[in-house]
Every structure is written in C-alpha cells, then in structure tokens.
Scaffold this active site. Structure first.
Site, short mmCIF file in Angstrom:
data_model
loop_
_atom_site.label_atom_id
_atom_site.label_comp_id
_atom_site.label_asym_id
_atom_site.label_seq_id
_atom_site.Cartn_x
_atom_site.Cartn_y
_atom_site.Cartn_z
N LYS A 35 32.18 37.82 -14.65
CA LYS A 35 31.00 36.97 -14.44
C LYS A 35 30.63 36.10 -15.63
O LYS A 35 29.48 35.77 -15.83
CB LYS A 35 29.81 37.86 -14.01
CG LYS A 35 30.10 38.59 -12.71
CD LYS A 35 29.07 39.60 -12.34
CE LYS A 35 29.46 40.28 -11.04
NZ LYS A 35 28.67 41.46 -10.71
N HIS B 119 31.61 -2.64 -5.00
CA HIS B 119 32.48 -3.73 -4.55
C HIS B 119 31.68 -4.80 -3.85
O HIS B 119 31.81 -5.99 -4.10
CB HIS B 119 33.56 -3.19 -3.62
CG HIS B 119 34.55 -2.36 -4.35
ND1 HIS B 119 35.62 -1.76 -3.74
CD2 HIS B 119 34.64 -2.02 -5.65
CE1 HIS B 119 36.32 -1.08 -4.63
NE2 HIS B 119 35.72 -1.22 -5.79
#
Lengths: 427, 427, 427, 427
Positions: free
Chosen positions: D241, D412
């Site tokens: 962990k 774009h």
C-alpha cells in the site's frame, strides 16, 4: 620542425602543411595521415589548436603517457593530458577478504580539504582497529531492447529465451575467456522487451566485453531464431551511468559493505565529536534530508571520495553516478559509541582495461597492491573494491563529524549557556 | 639529496630523516614540517610511498602544476598528478547567447571511442547549422537542517524566516561580493526543518561561498534569534552530488537546453541513420527503458560527455552525478527529419575557483574562450554552460545513431530479407 | 411491473420491452429512454443484468440513495450500490485550529482489525491529551501541456505567461466564485511545456472547477494569444492520482501535520509497547525499509486509514494514491517517551461536491460536524483535514506498536532469556 | 426499544442504559457486552452516536449486509454502511485465458462521468474485436526486518536462510493449504536485513495468510535457529500500500497486460479521435508529463477505474495505491491505426476473503462469473484480473481520446484555420 611526412595519399606533406590544413579547416582533427606517429599527430593537433584559439598548451603537452596506448585505447584526437592533483591518505586499516592490512590510498582531486578530511577518517578507522569490508561481485549488465507485436509474441519470445539459456550461455561465454554468464532478467510491457544480461567479468569492469557478448547473442542467436528485432543493444534497462532503481535493487558491478565501531575516545580524539551528535546528524541529514529531497543517495558524499579514487586508479569517472547511490548508517551502541557503515549497491570497477593501464593510474594501482593474477581471477578487483569501501567510509565519518563539531559545537557554544531548549534528540 | 631542512620544532632534519619517519610510521603524511616547500614535501611523501609500497611513482611525479597552488587549494598530501588523456572535438557550432560560433572542445577521458563518437555528433550539428542553446542560471543551493519541538515551533520558525528575508539577504550577501541571495525554500515535517538557500554565485560554481554564507546566516542570525538549533549546515535537501527529485524540479547550478533539427542528408551522411530509426531508439531506450529501470536519466550518456568535459575544464567530477539527470528528446519532423534536444536541469559549473585555475585546466578553458570578466558577471560560466550543452547534444546524437546504424542495420541485413515482421514503429 | 413508458422516440415501450432490448443487445445500457425516471432506469438495467448474468442483485438494489442525484452527479448506468461496512472510532481528541475537541470518526472498510486498531490509537492519543494538528491549504492543481517549436518559442511563451498572470487570474477566477488563482509553475524541455496551475478551491476538492478554469484559460487566452497549441488539458505534471515527486515537493490539496507526545504509561497501557521498541521499528521499517524499497511512503499504512475515511466521507478513493505518500516520525524524548508525527504532503479533500452529498456520506460528515459555511470559506474542509490527520496518526501508532508488542515481545520471550545480544538500538 | 439485555457481567441492562453509558463516556464503543447480537450492538452504537453528534444516521443504518459477518470479519464497532453508487459498463469483450467473452462490469464510484467514459472505451474495444489480456501471478509478499551485529553476521544469516529454504517452504506451506512458497529475496546493509517472502496464495489476495506464514517462519524457525532478532514482521520492503520501486521491478499480486489494435473507423466513431492525436497526447502526457513530474504512474488514470472496480468487487481499496503504477503505451501502426496497451505490475487481488464475501460485492463478482473453484485453484482471481485489465484499458482509451477530441479539436477549430504552425508531431 619541417621534416617530411608521408600522408595516406602518399603525397609528402610537411608538418607545417598539416597544421595549416587543420587551422584552415580543410582537414578535420581526426583526418591526419594514418602513418603519422601518435606523438607527431598529437603535436600537430596541439599546434593547430594553439593557433586557432591563440592559446599556449604547454601544460597540456607536458605528460609522460605512452601516447600510442593512450591515443589508441583511451582517447582519440589526442592532444595531451589534464593533470589532476593527486594526494595520499592513510594508512587505512582494511579488514576485508582480499585486502587485509594497512593501505595508503591515492586520491586525485581538485576539491580542497577532501584529502585532508578523508585522511582524518582513516585515522579514526585505524584507531578503531580497521574497517570490516565485504564485497559481492554482482556482475556487469547490458540490456538490449526488442520490439514485438504485443503480449502474445512477447510471452513466446520470453519462453524461447528461457528455453535457450544454455545456448545463450555458451555463445556469450565464447566471446571472451574472462566472461561468465550469470543471468538474463526480462522486463516487458506493450510491444517492448528488455533482456538484462548479467555477467561475471572477472578483473575487468566489463562493459565492453559484455556489450560484445550481447551483440553476438542478439545477432547470431536471438534475432535469427525468434524474428523479434532488437531496437538497440542498450535499452537503458542495463542501466549504465544513470541513477536507477533497477541497479539499487539488483546491484551492478560490485556491491560494497564497510563498517566500523567507534568508541568515545576515538570519536573525541580523531573526529571531535560524540556518538549522540553523529547519530543526530545521520538522522536529520542522511535519512530525513535525502527522503525529503527524493534522493537515491542516503549518504553524505560518496561521490566525492569515489570520484577521487576513480580518477586516481583509472576507473571510468562517469560511473561515479552509479556509485553515488547507497546508504550510510550511524547507530548508537551503548551510551557513547557508534556503529557506522556504508553500503554501495552499484559500483562498476576494474583492475584491467579502460584507464587502468595508463602510466599514472598503473602506479596508483600498484600503490594499492592491485595487480591481476590469472590464477586468482577477479580478486584484484575485489581487493580494489574493498579498499574503496573502507576509504568511502573514512570520507563519510569525517564529513559527518565535521557537521557536528563545527556546527553543532558552535551552536552549543553560542546558544547553549542554559537557554538551549531541552533537546528532543532522536538518539 | 640530503640538504638540511628545518622542522617546525626547529630541529634540523634531513630529507632522508623525514622519509624514514614516514616510512616508519612515526610521522603521518600530513605531519611534515610546515616550513618545507610544497615541492619538497611532495617529493618526501612520494619517496616514502615508493619505499613503503615498493612502487616507482615517476609518472605521478611528472607534471607541470604549480605545486604551491595545487597543494594549498586543491589537494592535501600532494604527491603528483593523475594524467588523464585529453582529446579535442570540433569545430562545434554553438548558437547560444554567450557562446555563438565554432568551438573546439577539449575532453579528458580514458574511454575509447568517446572523443571520436562525440566528434561525429559535432560534424552533424555543424552540418545542420549549429545547436541552439539556452541556459538558465538557477543558482547554487545549500540547505541547513534544524530541529524544532514540533509543528507549532516549526510554523513560528518559518514565519520568522519569511519575515526576515531582507536580513538574511543582507547578511549572506555581505559574505561575498560574488553572491546574490535568491530565495529560501523551506521543507518541514515532524521536528525537522530544511531551509534550502539559493544564491546566484556569478562565475563561480559557488558551493563554498554559499556554504560560508549559510554558516553566517545560521550562526549569527537564525539560531540566536529563534533559539532553534541547526543540526547540520548541509541537510541533504540541497542536494549536492546525489541524484534527487528536488534538483530535478527546482534545478541547481545551470539548467541547460540544447537542440538541433537534423534533415535526412545529414542523418545519412554523418550519422548513418534515418529519422525513423533514431526516433525508434529514442522511444524504446531513452523513454521506455529509463521508465522501466526507474531511472532519473532519460538519456543515452550525458554522464560520459560531462565527465570528460568536467575533468578537462576543472569542474568537480563528483558533480557528474547531478549532470547525469535529464531528458533527451528526438522527435520526427516531417517525413525524414528529426528535432533533437537535450535538457539538463542540474549542472553545477564554474569558470573560477575549484580546479579551474590548475595549469592544464586553465589552458582548456582558454581554448573555449572562457575567461571571467568582472564587467560581465557570470557570463563566462554561461558561455561554458552553452558549449557544454552543445557537446552533450553531440554525444547523444552520435551514440543514439550508433545503436540504429550498427545494430538495427545489422538486424535488417540479417533478418530483413522479406521476413522481417511489419514494423510497429512508434513514429 | 409492465406499466407503459414513453421512449425518446415517443413509441410507448413497456418496461419488459426495454429489459428485453438490453438483454438482446439491441440497446446499450446507456441508451434507455431519457424520459424514464432514474429509479425506473436503474430497475430496468438491474433486471436486464440479472437475466444476462443469471445473478440476483437484491443487495445491490437495496439502498436509500437519492437516485436522481446519484445517477446524475456520481454514477452513470446506475444499478444500485456497493455497501461498505462502516464502523466508528473515538473519541479522538484533536487539537487543531478548525477541529478542536473530541470526535467520533466513521470509517468504511472491509479490512478486519482496521477499526479496532485505529480505535486503540485514538485511546492513546486521548490519554496523551490529544493530537496537535495543522493543515496547509496548498490548493488544487492542473497542468495543461503545450507544444512549441523549441527552446526559443518556449522562452517567449513562458515570458508571455509571466507577463499575463493578471489576465490569467482574472479569467480563471471568473469561472467560479469558489476559485482563487494562486500560481502558474512552468516546466519545459525540448518542444514541451507544462503549466501547472494552482488554485485555492475553498471547501471543494476542486479538481473539476480547476479543470474548467484551465480549459477557459487555455482556449480563450493562451492559445489565441500565443499560437502555441495545447496538446492535453492534463499533462500529468498536475499530477492527479499517481504518486509523484512534484506533489511531494510542492504539495497538492491539503498538506497535513499531526503529532503527539506519548509517555511511558500511555505506551504501556494503551499500546503495549515501549519508547525503545517503537523507535526501533520506526527506524528499520518506516525509514530503512522504505529507503530499501525505493518507496515514496515512509509510513506504516496511511493508505488504509485514508481509504476508510475517504469512502465514509465521500472523498474520491482514487486520491488514496496521493495520500499514501508521506513521512511518519517516531523519536525518543527523554528516557521513556516518544514524539510521534505524521506528515502527508498531498491530500486532495473536499466538504462539498463529489461523493460528499450522497446520503450516507453526508451523515458521516455531519457526525464530524463538517458542514460548509459560506461565511467561513474553506474551513469545513480544513476541519475535515485536521480530523483526518489525527486519525491517520492514531492508525500509525497502533500498527507500529503492534509490530513491537506482538513480534518483538515474542522475540524477547523466546530468545531473550539472557542470551539476546546487546541490542544495537538506533535510538 | 427497552428490552432487557444481559451484559457480560450478567447484570441485566436495558438497551437504553447501554446507549446512555456510551453517550456519557463511561463505556467505549468497543466495550458493549459480548452477548449482544451484532445487530443490537450496531443499533446501540448508532443511537449513541446520533445523540452525541445530533445527527440522524438513517441512511447509514439502511443496508442489507449480514451484520454478523460484516462486524466480525470486516469492520469493528459496526454502525452501518457507506453506500457507494454502482453502475455498469459493457459489454466488454475480453480475450484472456481465463476470461474469454463479453462481460458487464460493475463499477462503484462517486465520480461523475467515470462510468460513461469507461463505457465508451468498452464500445471501442468491442468494435476492435476485444482486448487481449494476459496475467502473471507474481504472488503476495511480506518482508520481515531483522537486526544483526553487522555484515559478518548478516552474511552468515543469509547463508543460513539459503541453506534452509526447504525448511522454510515446509513450515510456511503448513500454515495454509492455499499457500505455495515461491521465494525469499534478501536485501541487507548495515545491521539491517529484509527477507521478502513471496507466495502464491491461490484465489485469495493473500496478505493475511502470508503474514501468518511469515510469523511462524520467523518465530519457530529463523529466530530460534539464528539468534537474529526480527524487529518487525513487516519491514516495508514488502511493500504494502505504498508506491515503490521494488514492486515495480519484482511485481506483487498480479502483473496485468492488456492491449488492443484500434483502426481509424473505430477511433473516429467511438472515440472521436485520430491515431495521430492519440499518439501525441500519449507522448506529451503519459510519457513526458510523468517523467517531468517524477511519477511512478505513466498512465492517464488507472487509479480511477481500479478504485471503482475494487470497491464494487470487495477488494482492498488501499491497494489502489499499488495499482496506480504502470505504463500505458499508444503506438501508431500504419498510417491511421494505433496499438494501445496497459501494463500494471502491482495489483493485489482476490476472489475470496476480505470484502469479497459481503453481500453486494458477492453479487458484483457473480455478475463477472467469478467464483472460486477448488479444482481450479487461483483461476477465479486470474479471471477477475483479466477483466480488470480490459476495463482499465477501456478507461485509458476513453480519457486519452477525450483530451484529443475536446481539447485538440477545439484548439484546431480556434487556431487552426491555416495559421497553425506545421505540427512537429512525435508520431
């Protein structure tokens, strides 16, 4: 000064002509005629460089190296040398398996105080009866990288590698009588597979012979048999001259351990410190500081001592990168003593090859009694590694103590007259 | 050979006596009489060492250094030098702000092929019109570590530091006219506080002057005013000569960028490679390989070129550790060209101090036209850094290309007769 | 069960028809008619899934959530719930600035012993007078990545960013009244630039609002003005839900500190341990073990307590990744006591938004007295963070003690009858 | 509401008395009489908590869990549940060895859009013919830490371990019929030794059984025979962990590979993107961004999908930390397609034990057809791992595409009308 030299194209050229052509740029520095002696070529390059840059290079010219060897085996476009001051520390008492006794250790450095400080550490170790040192010969690694079409081909490929380990061993060991195959460790994901080959390379640092062995394995065996193309003979999973977790975990070259128990009188007399202060600096600096910094070096300055030792003894100074990794421990023992240790998991090292045959370096190795013996394969380098471990430990102790005695002591003086807050010492 | 020498205690001793006392161990190597000239002391030590180890040291003895300087400013217990072969690469076209033109770059190395290979990279860069280089002068750092009683005192302490930044600036800048205070960056947890001081140190690498400045700040200002004790003047959050995330993120010394656009003819002629192959090796090796290895160096071999450059020009070779960090990029541009760049976030560098004043190193710096000018503070070192950036780029290009042309090419030959699987190129 | 439902296309369909179409695959689970109530849609999906997989889902169906909210704001294709057992620890005495008093803390977990163990830690802290906790609100980050043509455009771009910080502030703050712009931190190399935006997001964890703010900044300001295209709104230099050095160094979300001084009776009674044993485990495990492992978590199990707290209180459980980073310190104070602290540099946390409005999570927050107050912006989350710090400390203490009392104690019993070697305690 | 309950001490107490004693603090929440049924105890605790905090807990109370099981095996001081919304994605076509077919995958999350986005990735994978998945069962690890007197004892100790591997195997395997001993991997320096035990734990995640096995090995064999004390049964070299290099290199739990080839129509229709844009985001974000950040996660958001999958299927959510590590690759294939893969080296996972037996989690596992079969040891969990790999891949694809279509597309649009600089695509 104007004797006639025969060029490759058999057109006699004077030395002056050649200098002119270098200065004028008609000829590059590596394009001197092959029949020039290395000494002549060096002089011509130097003279051209002096003219181009208007810089006298008389000190660079001043050396005693065997130019034939140096220019062929170590350094192309040879023009002379860098002179690095060399000092000596010791006697350093080493209690290793291959180095057992007192040693004077040459260190080449330009950093003031490094030799003096390390020498102080040697004195403390000597007083303590010597540094216990052990070395594991992990071996030299090289990891070609391959491209597959995906996980299914990767698994087939790795299965093939596993099934043909004996063939890989035979082929790679056939490339040098100094090489023993140890392992292939794969790492794979996507369309990429790394094979980290690991070899025992005896007294050589081994990078070159390992590369040749891998090249043969790849080109004569692995690619033809599997059809899986090798993209690069070194895929950076080796990993050479870069700090990396894989070398920390798996080791590379030599893995070196050195330790000493220092009692109060030694701490006081030689290091001007106490167990408590040393442990405090260890805790805040080497542990917490490196943790905070996200560092892979949990030590004070392995790299300093390593660099000086490497340059003196003809090691590859770029390997200082790997040697900077590692963990110093300083732990209290009883009320007034400390156990101090260094741990270097990743130290490429050799007693033959590379810079070890150069004239000054050879002398430095001789001072350490390091000379390869075919009957005792690998032991010269293990001896070198053990001495290195002890001298790195000496360097750590002295610098760590310097922090306590100069700084803490001063702090104590200035602050300490009763008004110092009760010290929450970790030690 | 037996002239009389006056020891500290004014008891005349012959040189032979002194050698005897060293050999016999009555005297340590650093305990020679202070009134000996450095040359005499060096000879005596060398002679003793020769006797003790039965090793002639005539090459180590062969040098042209100014012994007074070398033994006082660079190396205690001086016995001579390590001679490191020096070659030259170039001309290397550098398009920097401080280095703009063609340079011959001296490299001191013992690794065969390094100079030749880097020289090839220089040719490619030259053909491409030069390497664009930029350098940020991040500054030199030192991080003392302090001990508090916990978070509440830590917050008060940090508030004090923040409130007294002007005082810290004044005091630290008063310790050297070369120093400009830039920042204090704290990191704290538990009972530990690091203060990472950052200074502009002009043309000096700066480690020493920064340490002195911090020492004064700690001892004259911070500790007296706050009562919070400093545990060590360097708390490894600096972080010097160890690979570390903090230097990656924040930089240290110079942060160097170099780049070049290589078109197909240059790739073909000078590097024997193609854009596609270079990009493929870049992807599998410098990116994926270093990721797999858990490395902090996403490059082929910065450390090699750096070490050779550092030794030639009098830098601290232990700083190669920090310089090994960084990211090489090789990106396709259009169908056949590549944009190649190097990025080194952590390169301590100086044009004065340390080893830069040694005789051979001074010559090497002169070859590069690097000489500090008080009128143009810091610019000599920035020039040095720009040249370094370009030569590291040259080294990367050549080695990366070597992987493609030698290895991929061979792979292509052997496998490629139609049966090579369709290549899933990442590019 | 077969009431008529009007689909989007206004063709009345029975519920059974819809289930059939899901089972038959003519319709995907997200393609149910929009005019179905969320409850009906959930039932239909569940019924289809039961048929397809032959699995009764009666427990998943059993819940009390407001389905409209849950299916619109938290979870598409809603079919029910996972029930995670919730326990309570406390009272936990917290001495923070925003949480000052005794708290019962709900933890949702499936790991046996976690609640009991943490509860034991709470008892020890309570006995010790409470945990001192402080929190820094570092802010939430997002780092779009841009592509330039190289270093020159990069430097222009970064100059533009620096020159327009006020514009960036205005625009981003206009996207939410909860947002305060704090900083843009750039990182650049090659043709890539990251801009790590950092915002104070008040009581919200803030990831979403920060993303929206960055989107606006990029699309309305940065790209149009500079012509430098953004490649991705998150360039992983943020960095979200991945362990990373940048978050360690710079922090993200809340940076939490908690500490307590534990004396011998408390250690003995509540934790069945001693100062010496605790410090020994701390040294070998949390420091040396994590160093050896190359870990970024120098703690015993922050992630366990964090996960249970996060699930109970509606935090994003993927942020446990970031919260697992940090440093536990346990240091001897005097002969028998220890100072223990935790440090978590990277804990995203919110008291509004995300899962915090769900019915069970809202109750858990209410148990902690955490409810945002517009008059006291951010304080609810700071209170939550302080309680979290204290409960993580409780979890650390208890687990660390478990190692000593169960394991060391047993070791002592079995080995210890006089023959235990003198212990080289690090403390 | 006031029925009589018999306490441990046989003094009849009404439920109201018990609530009073909790509210008044005379009794802690874990001190209720043992003879209370778990349901009663939960009610009493809840009622007390409601009173103390003035918070109605009716939703937390609303659940269908088997309280006996949940309170004994998963969560002490049980008061109810956290309800986590569960959605479903799919069908997801998985082409694994243990999971081969179409799956509906339950995900429990509070993060809006996660299910919808992952579902979109599933559609793309389905359209592409499914994700190829393979899993290696690395095994579960635990690494006790020992203290020696130094390197000499360490070497003896490690030799002993090596010589007694068969004994260690026999003893550890005797502790559970589900356990197969695989390896002990040592790491040592100074006075510290870590032994990383690795076991195949079949269908269980295995942390608990591996801890028990190590405890027995340490206490019954290693300590008695060697006299070397174990400092802690977990020395953080396991490592559980916490993100760590050792798990990256060596793996832990399952090592999962999934991949898919996506062609232009699929990219366009389902992901609204192109091969070129996806590869660009991959390069700048998952590779360069994570490199810049010093991250161990070279992916977009494994942790998100993992957390949702883990909570739904009863895995330990703290293991999301380990599962966040790994490398996504997206590589162009031909002009318009991409090969996409995920790689997770460190995923603890189980089909039995922990939260898998809880009522809702059991149903979710049943939806996946995951049910352990003693005849086919480990295969249920391998099936689970394969499905997980495919769904994580789905999540990556969809988020990566979102960056391109939303952001690049918009870029774009706004910038792109001819004036966008020629794009130096890395692909």
């Amino acid at each position: 000064m104007s004797k006639t030299i025969h060029s490759v194209a058999s057109v006699p050229q004077t030395r002056e002509d050649l200098v002119r052509s270098l200065v004028g740029g008609e000829r590059r520095f590596h394009e001197l005629p092959k029949d020039l002696s290395p000494e002549e070529a060096a002089e011509i390059r130097r003279q051209a460089l002096e003219e181009i840059t208007q810089t006298p290079l008389e000190n660079i010219a001043h050396h005693s190296l065997d130019v034939v060897r140096a220019s062929h085996r170590n350094c192309e476009n040879f023009i002379g040398v860098a002179q690095i001051p060399m000092g000596v520390v010791g006697p350093l008492r080493v209690r290793g398996k291959y180095a057992d006794g007192d040693f004077y250790v040459p260190l080449a450095t330009t950093e003031a105080a490094l030799v003096a400080s390390t020498n102080r550490g040697c004195a403390a170790i000597r007083e303590a009866g010597g540094a216990v040192v052990r070395v594991e010969d992990v071996g030299m690694t090289r990891a070609p990288v391959f491209r597959t079409s995906g996980i299914i081909q990767t698994q087939q490929f790795l299965q093939w590698i596993q099934d043909h380990e004996d063939d890989l061993r035979r082929l790679t060991e056939s490339t040098s009588r100094h090489l023993k195959f140890l392992e292939v460790r794969p790492y794979a994901f996507g369309t990429t597979v790394f094979l980290r080959f690991r070899f025992d390379s005896g007294d050589a640092m081994g990078m070159n012979m390992v590369t040749i062995a891998c090249d043969r394995a790849v080109n004569e065996l692995i690619e033809p048999a599997t059809g899986v193309p090798c993209v690069a003979l070194s895929g950076n999973y080796c990993v050479d001259k870069k700090p990396a977790a894989i070398n920390w975990q798996e080791g590379r070259g030599k893995r070196i351990y050195a330790e000493v128990l220092l009692e109060a009188p030694t701490l006081h007399r030689y290091l001007k410190t106490t167990a408590r202060d040393l442990a405090e600096v260890q805790y805040r600096k080497n542990l917490l500081g490196s943790i905070a910094a996200g560092s892979m070096g949990f030590n004070a300055h392995y790299a300093n001592v390593l660099a000086a030792f490497f340059i003196a003894t003809g090691q590859d100074p770029a390997h200082v990168v790997e040697g900077s990794l590692g963990i110093t421990c300083i732990e209290p023992r009883g009320p007034d003593s400390v156990f101090a240790s260094i741990f270097m998991p990743d130290v490429p090292l050799g007693a033959v090859g590379g810079g070890t045959a150069l004239d000054t370096q050879r002398e430095a190795l001789a001072v350490l009694g390091v000379s390869p013996d075919p009957e005792r394969r690998g032991e010269a380098t293990l001896r070198l590694a053990e001495i290195l471990g002890a001298v790195v430990l000496a360097g750590e102790l002295s610098l760590m103590a310097a922090f306590t005695s100069q700084d803490l002591a001063r702090a104590h003086e200035k602050l300490g007259r009763g008004e110092l807050p009760s010290r929450p010492m970790p030690t």
